[in-house]
Design an enzyme around this catalytic site. Structure first.
Site, PDB file in Angstrom:
ATOM      1  N   ASP A  29      -2.073   3.048   2.374  1.00  0.00           N
ATOM      2  CA  ASP A  29      -1.481   3.232   3.701  1.00  0.00           C
ATOM      3  C   ASP A  29      -1.947   4.596   4.200  1.00  0.00           C
ATOM      4  OD1 ASP A  29       0.054   2.788   5.914  1.00  0.00           O
ATOM      5  OD2 ASP A  29       1.827   2.185   4.786  1.00  0.00           O
TER       6      ASP A  29
ATOM      7  N   PRO B 273       0.814  -1.227   0.000  1.00  0.00           N
ATOM      8  CA  PRO B 273       0.000   0.000   0.000  1.00  0.00           C
ATOM      9  C   PRO B 273       0.841   1.268   0.000  1.00  0.00           C
ATOM     10  CG  PRO B 273       0.101  -0.914   2.215  1.00  0.00           C
ATOM     11  CD  PRO B 273       0.849  -1.871   1.321  1.00  0.00           C
TER      12      PRO B 273
ATOM     13  N   TRP C 194       8.961  -2.856   3.616  1.00  0.00           N
ATOM     14  CA  TRP C 194       7.812  -3.758   3.541  1.00  0.00           C
ATOM     15  C   TRP C 194       8.216  -5.222   3.410  1.00  0.00           C
ATOM     16  CZ3 TRP C 194       4.694  -5.721  -0.971  1.00  0.00           C
ATOM     17  CH2 TRP C 194       3.440  -6.178  -0.553  1.00  0.00           C
TER      18      TRP C 194
ATOM     19  N   GLN D 183      12.713  -1.381  -0.268  1.00  0.00           N
ATOM     20  CA  GLN D 183      11.792  -2.081   0.636  1.00  0.00           C
ATOM     21  C   GLN D 183      12.414  -3.331   1.250  1.00  0.00           C
ATOM     22  OE1 GLN D 183       8.941  -0.862   1.682  1.00  0.00           O
ATOM     23  NE2 GLN D 183       9.326   0.930   0.392  1.00  0.00           N
TER      24      GLN D 183
ATOM     25  N   TRP E  97       4.520   0.794   9.537  1.00  0.00           N
ATOM     26  CA  TRP E  97       5.124  -0.355   8.874  1.00  0.00           C
ATOM     27  C   TRP E  97       4.569  -1.669   9.445  1.00  0.00           C
ATOM     28  CZ3 TRP E  97       7.834   0.177   4.546  1.00  0.00           C
ATOM     29  CH2 TRP E  97       8.403   1.433   4.268  1.00  0.00           C
TER      30      TRP E  97
ATOM     31  N   LYS F 214      11.119  17.377  -6.230  1.00  0.00           N
ATOM     32  CA  LYS F 214      10.090  18.329  -6.656  1.00  0.00           C
ATOM     33  C   LYS F 214      10.603  19.763  -6.530  1.00  0.00           C
ATOM     34  CE  LYS F 214       6.021  15.554  -5.504  1.00  0.00           C
ATOM     35  NZ  LYS F 214       4.819  15.443  -4.643  1.00  0.00           N
TER      36      LYS F 214
ATOM     37  N   LYS G 134      18.989  12.499  -6.869  1.00  0.00           N
ATOM     38  CA  LYS G 134      17.663  12.041  -6.471  1.00  0.00           C
ATOM     39  C   LYS G 134      16.620  12.974  -7.078  1.00  0.00           C
ATOM     40  CE  LYS G 134      14.955  10.861  -2.362  1.00  0.00           C
ATOM     41  NZ  LYS G 134      14.921  10.874  -0.882  1.00  0.00           N
TER      42      LYS G 134
END
Length: 1273
Positions: free
Chosen positions: A86, A47, A568, A564, A528, A604, A601
């Site tokens: 999430d 999610p 996750w 992850q 998490w 924005k 990276k």
């Protein structure tokens, strides 16, 4: 009915139409209904947070998931795909804190948890509609209506069950632990969260003196990059086994104690200090020192401010003495506990609030944020004469993954899951999973599991699933709740929601008489923990859907980014192992990270990447999907995203593929119109009645091999091998098969051959739309929606209206011919090598070259190339091919030169000797180097990047050979391309340039081949080569453009002009005008009447006509020609085999099967009759296997169809055909070519021939019927 295909395509626009089609037909749900009852393929979707719009990481992972699940459906599985959200935790809370100016817990208390959580609830699905729209636009099929959200009470209830199970197994405890802490979010983070966002930062690096209590003139010195921890210092630590020294600083006269190996941190010269004493670290244990600050001086009586020992102190950093602030460092805390300096149940020495600001008793820096306080603490130490040295250090430091602020380490009371004791079980669970790529599991993930620490699952926050523990005031009673019903039973309350505002006030009566009720602990779960419980909570297990859970657990497949592994993926496997001691998933794909084009990276704030939505609107979702999955990022490597890469997918993959599809449809429509009957594709019939054409058999074989490969690799989840192969296949289809068979596909080889070619191409494209459907769902649907109208019904019970309803075809191994595939691969190698040589020497492909020599040591390879030599001749535009194993004959050998820049820097003084040795390497040495990829030279291992490999010619004719040939090789195939200039070849190249300009202008005018158009030209330089060639090669040019080319001066007025354009060719200005209709005196070659011949040729001959739909190819247009039965007179008599070969060459019937009949006869000619009986006859050429209707094909004449001239030389009489077929490939006007042909005919050198009074360019030859008298110089 199949529809015509537009010449141009707007890919994004067509995708929008397909989306509407899918919506109208509800295709995704129909797929699910279609597969109901089939074996289940289980997929868990991690999610995401809905507090922001999807980024490229989501696009990539979503594409991988979509491809794998679509493919599983194609394989006959039922694949449910539910989207999840999430909704709790830091991402949401941080946005609310920022928007409302909330600084800490006191602000939330003032506002009220109910109002705070209500604000969080408002924004959790703020972008849900945008997510659904964007994900759908990307072509990903997933169920948003039947989603799960971590804020649903039924989802949260399953989390309570998970926690209760762990609690009942003794895996949960409360403890104080030094943990990463986000001061911006006022909460601790888990160890794996702290590893998500490291940055390079510059921090203060200071050396501080701690005066000994027994001798204040001597100081222990310690190095630190966190001055803010010094006010809480309680001890120093040394390594008991290392050597320490007491030194006198020769400049200041001060005395310091530090590790001997770390003297360099203060001194760079030995005369800057004097060593007075040496000790082992253990000897310093227990020595007391004066505290730097007075804030915790009362702990002196409890054993503080002394030297402790531990082997964690290393010899490679600092001073070898580490200052200890037990509540701000994990090792500090451990060492202090072991020494009895602190106890587990004492009050923490942690003078910071939740925002990371100093509180009492640190009065000198009260209210200051720790990082801001550093400079003031340094100033304080300097004034107190405790600062020995001050500088800065650049190092990697953890930042909060949500707030982008520096983390600090501090002791926090928290609830933990015992993970360390599960380490072996976790590794076993992991071993039962399959990862792509596998090194992520074995190294990154495996190392993390081996070093797993207990997991802090609690957060001192508000918007999350409350930890279901009710505890008495004295801590003696603890109740762990596992369901809403259980809480209702124990509290007597009806409960609809279990967020904090709904249950914090609920109490549970004590089981001990007279004791106050139990209250819930204040913490909520780490988000998490919530997402790691997803396999159970998404189904509200164990309260509902038990059977469904048991059938879908563990999942067949999951996929997320490589980050992850500590997120996750980790939480999934910890919870699953703790609950069931089994893995939660079987197969996993871990993708790499997508970076901005400069390697930074994506940000924005910096705006250093294009918006994904804009890229899709510009190029289409399929292009973005294919760009991402055909990149290193699918192998868990990083990708620098470049918009031009997406554009190149359109240009290099989709447009050629689309044009092949358009070409197929265009020619199918033409054939349907011409034959007056429908084209119907029956796949089962098509695989039985397979074309005998070599290239048809190759592409069919290649497609089935591709299918086998795709199935094998997709079963292993290796998208990184599948996608490049699919892209390469499209290149083979478009740039090899279609391009080499354009004339066949247009019908130039006859009706039957055209039908076979079109059926083959349809078969391939129909297979491709099914194979590519999971990868490029839009473009395949677009093509299929048109192609499906030509496919036989596949049974009334099968859904066929969308390509995504179709199963992947099974490989037809009987169509696979490895020999054919091998032969074509070798042919392609030769052609590509030749193209490279042409590019290297800047010789355009339009200009013919005399010869290509192909050298290989295996006869099988040469035979493979021989079988396809006509394609090599055409593709490389060379006149002849020589195939040989004799490399020595051409004196060509490999030689090597060193790469001076690379090797010079590396070898330095040895470079000269190595260079000489490199230049002395033999051809066999270098052949071995090329095959194994390295070579040892004077003890140095040299790689391909260290050497430049070239070819040289040796022997007596070396210079001549070097001027004539240019060499190139790949693997064991070596080609020599004859690049010597030739006037006639140059002229033909110019003629091809003119043809190219005319054809491009026709295309620009949107004309089709059947449009009757005359091209007019004029040049600004009348004596130029362009002007000459336009006249001398008029027949050649007109045969190719299939229309008249006339000088501008002959253009009638008024002319019906379609388009005109001025172009530059070889420094000459050439104007071209296209006008409607054919010029009045021009006729197609098939209508040209045979010439009246006053004289007979010296040599006997036979006329040839191709009939019954068999069409000339490769530049030949006319269907009639002449073959000489002898030449010169009485020599070189023709055999039947040679006659067949001549017909094949004249009319371009390579690879075609045909039969010969004497005109008017019903009996097939199988052998050659006596020459006198065949002389002056006409033979008809029919396609093989077609029922022949023997008829007279046009007027039968008793003189040659092709123009000729008789030749006399040195007593010999011969005949030279000036064109063949009629009107094609005229020799007059090509003096050099004429001489070469005569030289070959008369067996004398061409440059020794004297043609007498013949005009300078050879035009007008044979027009007066007189023989050509040739003498030899």
């Amino acid at each position: 009915m199949v529809q015509p295909v537009s010449e141009t395509i707007n890919f994004p626009g067509e995708e929008e139409k397909i989306l509407e089609l899918w919506k109208q037909w509800d295709v995704f749900k129909t797929c699910l209904k279609q597969s109901k009852g089939k074996p289940r393929y289980s997929f868990f979707d991690g999610p995401p947070f809905a507090t922001g719009l999807p980024h490229y990481g989501h696009v990539l992972a979503g594409t991988i998931k979509d491809i794998v699940t679509r493919y599983a459906h194609q394989q006959g599985y039922h694949v449910e795909r539910r989207f999840g959200w999430d909704c709790h935790g830091l991402p949401v809370e941080f946005e609310i804190d920022t928007a409302l100016g909330i600084k800490g817990p006191q602000d939330v208390a003032k506002m009220g948890i109910d109002k705070y959580n209500n604000e969080c609830r408002k924004i959790v699905t703020r972008y849900a509609a945008e997510w659904e729209k964007i994900i759908g636009r990307l072509g990903r099929w997933i169920d948003f209506k039947n989603d799960y959200k971590t804020l649903y009470p039924w989802y949260m209830e399953s989390i309570w069950w998970v926690f209760q199970e762990l609690f009942s197994k003794g895996l949960v405890y409360r403890g104080v632990k030094v943990m990463p802490f986000s001061t911006a979010c006022n909460t601790p983070l888990s160890n794996f969260e702290s590893g998500l966002n490291y940055k390079e930062v510059v921090d203060p690096a200071i050396v501080v003196g701690f005066p000994l209590l027994e001798d204040p003139n001597v100081s222990f010195i310690a190095w630190t990059t966190t001055p803010w921890t010094l006010p809480s210092n309680l001890a120093l630590c040394v390594n008991p086994n290392s050597d320490y020294v007491k030194v006198k600083d020769t400049k200041t006269g001060k005395f310091y104690i530090l590790m001997e190996l770390r003297l360099g941190i203060l001194y760079n010269k030995e005369d800057q200090y004097i060593i007075l004493e040496k000790y082992k670290g253990i000897q310093l244990k227990g020595k007391k020192y004066k505290p730097l600050f007075p804030y915790f001086s009362e702990y002196d009586s409890k054993g503080a401010f002394q030297v402790l020992v531990d082997t964690y102190v290393t010899e490679d950093a600092g001073t070898g003495i580490v200052q200890q602030a037990p509540y701000f460092g994990e090792d500090d805390h451990r060492v202090a506990l072991a020494a009895g300096l602190i106890t587990r149940d004492q009050e923490m020495i942690c003078p910071l609030d939740a925002r990371g600001c100093f509180v009492e008793p640190v009065t000198d820096f009260l209210g200051q944020y720790v990082k801001d306080a550093d400079k003031n603490i340094i100033k304080y130490l300097k004034n107190a004469d405790k600062l020995v040295n001050s500088s800065t250090v650049k190092h990697s430091y953890p930042f909060c993954w949500r707030s982008e602020t520096p983390l600090i380490y501090r002791a926090i009371p928290s609830w933990f899951v015992r993970v360390q004791q599960m380490s072996e079980d976790l590794l076993r669970s992991s071993q039962n999973t399959y990862w792509v790529p596998d090194f992520v599991k074995e190294k990154r993930f495996g190392n993390w599991l081996r070093e797993a620490r207990d997991w802090a699952i609690s957060r001192n926050r508000y918007w999350g699933t409350p930890i279901p523990l009710w505890i008495s005031e004295d801590g003696e009673e603890v109740v762990c709740i596992g369901s809403i019903a259980e809480l209702e039973q124990l509290t007597g309350e009806t409960i609809k929601d279990i967020h904090r505002e709904s249950i914090d006030h609920l109490t549970i009566p004590s089981q001990r008489p007279g004791k106050p009720p139990l209250k819930r602990v204040a913490e909520v779960f780490d988000c998490w923990f919530e997402s790691g419980s997803m396999p159970y909570a998404q189904l509200h297990y164990p309260f509902e859907h038990k059977k469904e859970f048991e059938e879908s657990f563990p999942a067949d497949f999951i996929a997320e980014g490589i980050d992850q592994t500590r997120g996750w993926f980790y939480t999934l496997i910890v919870i699953s192992t703790a609950l069931f001691n089994k893995t939660p998933f079987k197969n996993l794909i871990a993708n790499g990270l997508i970076l901005a084009s400069d390697g930074q990276k994506m940000s924005k704030r910096k705006k250093n990447y294009p918006d994904p939505v804009e890229v899709v609107n510009k190029y289409g979702a399929d292009a973005l999907r294919l760009y991402l999955i055909n990149s290193p990022v699918v192998r868990a490597e990083n990708l620098r995203f470049k918009e031009e890469g997406v554009r190149d997918v359109l240009k290099d993959v989709f447009l050629p593929w689309y044009n092949a599809y358009r070409f197929l449809v265009q020619n199918l429509i033409g054939m349907i119109k011409e034959e007056g009957k429908e084209f119907v594709f029956d796949e089962s019939a098509a695989t039985k009645d397979v074309s005998v054409n070599f290239m048809d058999r190759w592409i069919l074989s290649f497609t089935q091999s591709l299918l086998l490969f795709v199935k094998k690799e997709m079963a292993a989840y290796r998208l990184y091998t599948v996608v490049p192969r699919l892209v390469k296949f499209i290149d083979h289809l478009t740039n090899w098969y279609v391009r080499m068979n354009r004339k066949r596909l247009k019908g130039d080889g006859g009706v039957n051959d055209c039908h076979h070619a079109l059926t083959t191409l349809f078969h391939i494209l129909f297979s491709m739309v099914r194979i590519m459907a999971p990868f490029t769902p839009f473009l395949t649907e677009l093509m299929y929606q048109n192609l499906r109208h030509l496919v036989t019904s596949q049974g009334s019970n099968e859904l066929t209206s969308s390509v995504h309803y179709l199963m992947l075809p099974e490989p037809k191994t009987f169509l696979i011919d490895e020999g054919i595939e091998r032969a074509v691969t070798r042919m392609q190698t030769v052609i590509e090598l030749g193209r490279v040589v042409r590019d290297r020497k800047t010789i355009p492909i339009k200009y013919p070259l005399p010869e290509v020599v192909i050298i290989h040591q295996e006869e099988e390879c040469l035979q493979d190339i021989e079988s396809l030599k006509q394609y090599v001749l055409e593709e490389l535009n060379v006149r002849s091919i020589t195939l040989t194993r004799d490399k020595q004959k051409y004196g060509v050998a490999l030689r090597a030169e060193p790469d001076h820049k690379t090797l010079g820097a590396r070898l330095k003084g040895e470079f000269k000797a190595v260079t000489l040795a490199i230049k002395a390497l033999s051809d066999s040495d270098l052949q071995k180097f090329l095959s194994q990829g390295y070579i040892e030279v004077l003890g140095h291992r040299l790689e391909p990047s260290d050497l430049r490999i070239m070819y040289s010619f040796t022997g007596e004719a070396a210079q001549e050979l070097a001027q004539k040939y240019e060499a190139h090789s790949e693997n064991d195939i070596l080609i020599l391309l004859d690049i010597t200039p030739d006037d006639s070849l140059q002229d033909e190249g110019i003629a091809r340039e003119i043809i190219n300009r005319v054809q491009k202008l026709r295309k620009k005018a949107h004309l089709i081949p059947s449009d009757e158009v005359t091209a007019y030209y004029s040049v600004n330089l009348q004596d130029s080569q362009i002007a000459r060639v336009a006249q001398s090669h008029i027949s050649f040019i007109e045969n190719v453009i299939k229309g008249p080319l006339r000088h501008m001066g002959t253009k009638p007025l008024p002319a019906n002009i379609i388009l005109e354009e001025t172009q530059h060719l070889k420094g000459v200005e050439m104007k071209l005008v296209l006008s409607k209709g054919f010029y009045k005196d021009w006729k197609t070659s098939s209508n040209i009447s045979p010439p009246k011949v006053e004289v007979e040729p010296y040599c006997r001959y036979v006329n040839i006509k191709v009939c019954n739909g068999l069409k000339p190819r490769y530049g030949a247009v006319s269907d009639s020609g002449t073959v000489l039965l002898e030449n010169p007179v009485g020599e070189n008599y023709l055999t039947f085999t040679k006659l067949e070969k001549e017909i094949e060459v004249i009319f371009g019937l390579y690879g075609q099967k045909f039969q010969l009949f004497e005109c008017g006869s019903k009996e097939e000619m199988r052998k050659l009759p006596a020459i006198d009986l065949l002389h002056k006859k006409t033979l008809c050429v029919y396609p093989t296997r077609e029922e022949q209707v023997v008829k007279v094909c046009g007027p039968v004449q008793d003189n040659p169809i092709s123009r000729f001239v008789n030749v006399e030389c040195k007593g010999k009489k011969a005949t030279l055909l000036l064109e063949n077929p009629r009107g094609d490939f005229a020799l007059d006007g090509h003096l050099v070519t004429l001489k070469r042909v005569l030289g070959s005919l008369l067996d004398v050198p061409a440059n020794s021939l004297d043609l007498g009074t013949l005009s300078e360019n050879g035009s007008g030859i044979g027009r007066n019927g007189k023989p050509l008298y040739v003498t030899v110089k």
